[in-house]
Design a protein around this motif. Structure first.
Motif, PDB file in Angstrom:
ATOM      1  N   LEU A  23     -29.894  32.816   5.103  1.00  0.00           N
ATOM      2  CA  LEU A  23     -28.729  33.477   4.534  1.00  0.00           C
ATOM      3  C   LEU A  23     -29.161  34.671   3.695  1.00  0.00           C
ATOM      4  O   LEU A  23     -30.239  34.666   3.089  1.00  0.00           O
ATOM      5  N   GLN A  24     -28.329  35.695   3.664  1.00  0.00           N
ATOM      6  CA  GLN A  24     -28.582  36.861   2.833  1.00  0.00           C
ATOM      7  C   GLN A  24     -28.042  36.590   1.435  1.00  0.00           C
ATOM      8  O   GLN A  24     -26.838  36.666   1.187  1.00  0.00           O
ATOM      9  N   VAL A  25     -28.942  36.226   0.538  1.00  0.00           N
ATOM     10  CA  VAL A  25     -28.563  35.903  -0.839  1.00  0.00           C
ATOM     11  C   VAL A  25     -29.513  36.623  -1.790  1.00  0.00           C
ATOM     12  O   VAL A  25     -30.632  36.993  -1.399  1.00  0.00           O
ATOM     13  N   PRO A  26     -29.113  36.807  -3.056  1.00  0.00           N
ATOM     14  CA  PRO A  26     -29.993  37.489  -4.004  1.00  0.00           C
ATOM     15  C   PRO A  26     -31.314  36.766  -4.242  1.00  0.00           C
ATOM     16  O   PRO A  26     -32.356  37.406  -4.412  1.00  0.00           O
ATOM     17  N   SER A  35     -42.506  35.413  -2.172  1.00  0.00           N
ATOM     18  CA  SER A  35     -41.538  36.420  -2.586  1.00  0.00           C
ATOM     19  C   SER A  35     -42.187  37.790  -2.756  1.00  0.00           C
ATOM     20  O   SER A  35     -41.489  38.774  -3.032  1.00  0.00           O
ATOM     21  N   TYR A  36     -43.506  37.838  -2.621  1.00  0.00           N
ATOM     22  CA  TYR A  36     -44.233  39.079  -2.829  1.00  0.00           C
ATOM     23  C   TYR A  36     -44.497  39.779  -1.503  1.00  0.00           C
ATOM     24  O   TYR A  36     -44.974  39.164  -0.547  1.00  0.00           O
ATOM     25  N   GLN A 332     -23.903  30.586  -6.769  1.00  0.00           N
ATOM     26  CA  GLN A 332     -24.450  31.492  -7.790  1.00  0.00           C
ATOM     27  C   GLN A 332     -25.488  32.451  -7.199  1.00  0.00           C
ATOM     28  O   GLN A 332     -26.146  33.179  -7.937  1.00  0.00           O
ATOM     29  N   GLY A 333     -25.641  32.416  -5.863  1.00  0.00           N
ATOM     30  CA  GLY A 333     -26.570  33.331  -5.219  1.00  0.00           C
ATOM     31  C   GLY A 333     -27.986  32.830  -5.131  1.00  0.00           C
ATOM     32  O   GLY A 333     -28.906  33.605  -4.834  1.00  0.00           O
ATOM     33  N   VAL A 334     -28.185  31.530  -5.364  1.00  0.00           N
ATOM     34  CA  VAL A 334     -29.524  30.940  -5.332  1.00  0.00           C
ATOM     35  C   VAL A 334     -29.588  29.945  -4.176  1.00  0.00           C
ATOM     36  O   VAL A 334     -28.874  28.932  -4.181  1.00  0.00           O
ATOM     37  N   LEU A 335     -30.442  30.222  -3.200  1.00  0.00           N
ATOM     38  CA  LEU A 335     -30.588  29.358  -2.030  1.00  0.00           C
ATOM     39  C   LEU A 335     -31.847  28.521  -2.180  1.00  0.00           C
ATOM     40  O   LEU A 335     -32.960  29.044  -2.267  1.00  0.00           O
ATOM     41  N   VAL A 336     -31.678  27.188  -2.239  1.00  0.00           N
ATOM     42  CA  VAL A 336     -32.800  26.257  -2.335  1.00  0.00           C
ATOM     43  C   VAL A 336     -32.734  25.318  -1.132  1.00  0.00           C
ATOM     44  O   VAL A 336     -31.963  25.529  -0.205  1.00  0.00           O
ATOM     45  N   ARG A 337     -33.524  24.262  -1.121  1.00  0.00           N
ATOM     46  CA  ARG A 337     -33.587  23.400   0.066  1.00  0.00           C
ATOM     47  C   ARG A 337     -33.180  21.972  -0.273  1.00  0.00           C
ATOM     48  O   ARG A 337     -33.748  21.358  -1.188  1.00  0.00           O
ATOM     49  N   GLU A 357     -33.621  33.452 -12.677  1.00  0.00           N
ATOM     50  CA  GLU A 357     -32.331  33.232 -12.021  1.00  0.00           C
ATOM     51  C   GLU A 357     -32.115  31.748 -11.705  1.00  0.00           C
ATOM     52  O   GLU A 357     -31.014  31.212 -11.904  1.00  0.00           O
ATOM     53  N   VAL A 358     -33.145  31.088 -11.218  1.00  0.00           N
ATOM     54  CA  VAL A 358     -33.039  29.658 -10.895  1.00  0.00           C
ATOM     55  C   VAL A 358     -32.755  28.851 -12.150  1.00  0.00           C
ATOM     56  O   VAL A 358     -31.847  27.995 -12.177  1.00  0.00           O
ATOM     57  N   LEU A 359     -33.512  29.096 -13.197  1.00  0.00           N
ATOM     58  CA  LEU A 359     -33.340  28.331 -14.425  1.00  0.00           C
ATOM     59  C   LEU A 359     -31.962  28.572 -15.038  1.00  0.00           C
ATOM     60  O   LEU A 359     -31.325  27.637 -15.542  1.00  0.00           O
TER      61      LEU A 359
END
Length: 378
Positions: A23-26, A35-36, A332-337, A357-359
């Motif tokens: 998904l296209q999420v922030p 992420s790098y 909230q724009g945070v994609l986890v598993r 953002e996650v926290l």
């Protein structure tokens, strides 16, 4: 059922394909990618290597990927302190293809594979896709204590009971992030004399100091295999390059099942460029480990139950309903598993900004998302 569906193999009916949402999420932290971005100096080296092979793309690639195996052997020797030669190394299009080669060579109908769940979901998919019987071995405390450890005596008992042709161990384990003591690997190896024992070390470079690698056990153990990947620590998920280390006699047998010229000239060139700049590529690992450890510490401070991790992700417990919390975080724009473990979600360690953002998203969850004391596993 459709006409073609009626032709599907009986043992595949009712199964679902592997897949994580794309998904296209922030903030996308669900597939343990880095992420790098690849550093520009390495990008330049990749472009040069690909340019060098481009005029010869009318010809098949080096079937034995000799230069790549030499570099992989050198990388393993430098980073593990164990001497490797080219005959001990094999590679494929991602570690999943390497695992598939092992299953095709040593598995198949009438044979059994044993793995200790929860673990990497592709192990049973690859084994069952080749017609093997799959046995879900049990971890001590899984879903009860939160430790997710493998009990040595219980693992030995299960190996004796099932007499597998393949055993899959995962260290650091996905999705728990926990690493295996080497005595468990050797005990399972001895208890399964008719099995090739595969230790999946896809996340080995992220392990905390002092965490042992199974590559130190390869000498004298011809049925032991250690698989690795460039997808994680090398930030190379888009390249699809996995590899293994094993006895030369074992890697020779994999040639019986690999497809002709299975590693393209471009794949080989790109991987060689990255290996030539391994120190630069691995500079990102320490930054990711810092964010992983920060996530463990601060989610615990928020009242959740993270599992101490040797990988580039953290399995976090303490959610009343994992699926509902997954959706709330996505909102909230945070994609986890959501890995299917009750009350737990797996979150990849990303950049400092992504950790923030996650926290923040976790802290902003409504109270109903938290597992109540009466619901908590002892």
């Amino acid at each position: 059922m459709s006409e073609v569906g009626a032709l599907l193999r009986e043992d595949l009916r009712g199964r679902t394909a592997y897949g994580a949402p794309q998904l296209q999420v922030p903030v996308a932290l669900n597939t343990n990618e880095s992420s790098y971005a690849v550093p520009q100096s390495v990008v330049d080296a990749i472009v040069a290597e690909v340019s060098a092979v481009a005029p010869s793309l009318n010809r098949y690639p080096d079937r034995e990927f000799t230069m790549l195996r030499e570099q992989l052997a050198g990388y393993l020797t430098r980073t593990t302190g164990v001497e490797f030669d080219i005959d001990q190394v094999w590679a494929g299009n991602g570690s999943n293809e390497v695992l598939s080669h092992l299953v095709q060579t040593f598995g198949g109908p009438g044979r059994t594979a044993l793995g200790f769940t929860p673990s990497y979901s592709m192990h049973p998919i690859i084994a069952q896709g080749a017609g093997m019987a799959w046995v879900d071995g049990l971890r001590r405390g899984a879903l009860e204590s939160g430790a997710f450890d493998i009990d040595l005596d219980e693992a030995v008992r299960q190996a004796h009971e099932h007499d597998p042709s393949l055993v899959f161990l995962c260290s650091p384990n996905n999705p728990t992030g926990t690493a295996l003591p080497l005595e468990i690997v050797t005990a399972v190896y001895d208890a399964a004399p008719n099995a090739v024992v595969v230790v999946d070390e896809a996340y080995a470079e992220f392990a905390r100091p002092g965490t042992p690698s199974a590559v130190t056990l390869l000498q004298g153990r011809e049925r032991l295999v250690v698989t690795r990947t460039m997808s994680k620590a090398f930030a190379f998920a888009g390249v699809r390059l996995g590899y293994l280390a094993a006895a030369g006699d074992l890697t020779e047998l994999l040639r019986l099942v690999r497809l002709p010229y299975h590693l393209s000239s471009v794949t080989q060139a790109v991987a060689r460029a990255a290996l030539s700049h391994a120190d630069t590529m691995l500079e990102m690992v320490e930054a990711i480990k810092t964010e992983r450890d920060r996530m463990v510490e601060q989610t615990r401070s928020l009242g959740f139950m993270p599992v101490a991790s040797d990988a580039n992700f953290v399995l976090i417990g303490g959610f009343a309903d994992a699926q509902q919390t997954w959706q709330a975080l996505l909102d909230q724009g945070v994609l986890v598993r959501d890995v299917g473990i009750p009350h737990h979600l797996r979150i990849t360690a990303g950049t400092p900004a992504e950790t923030d953002e996650v926290l923040a998203a976790l802290a902003d969850l409504a109270p109903g998302h938290r597992q109540q004391a009466s619901e908590e596993t002892p």
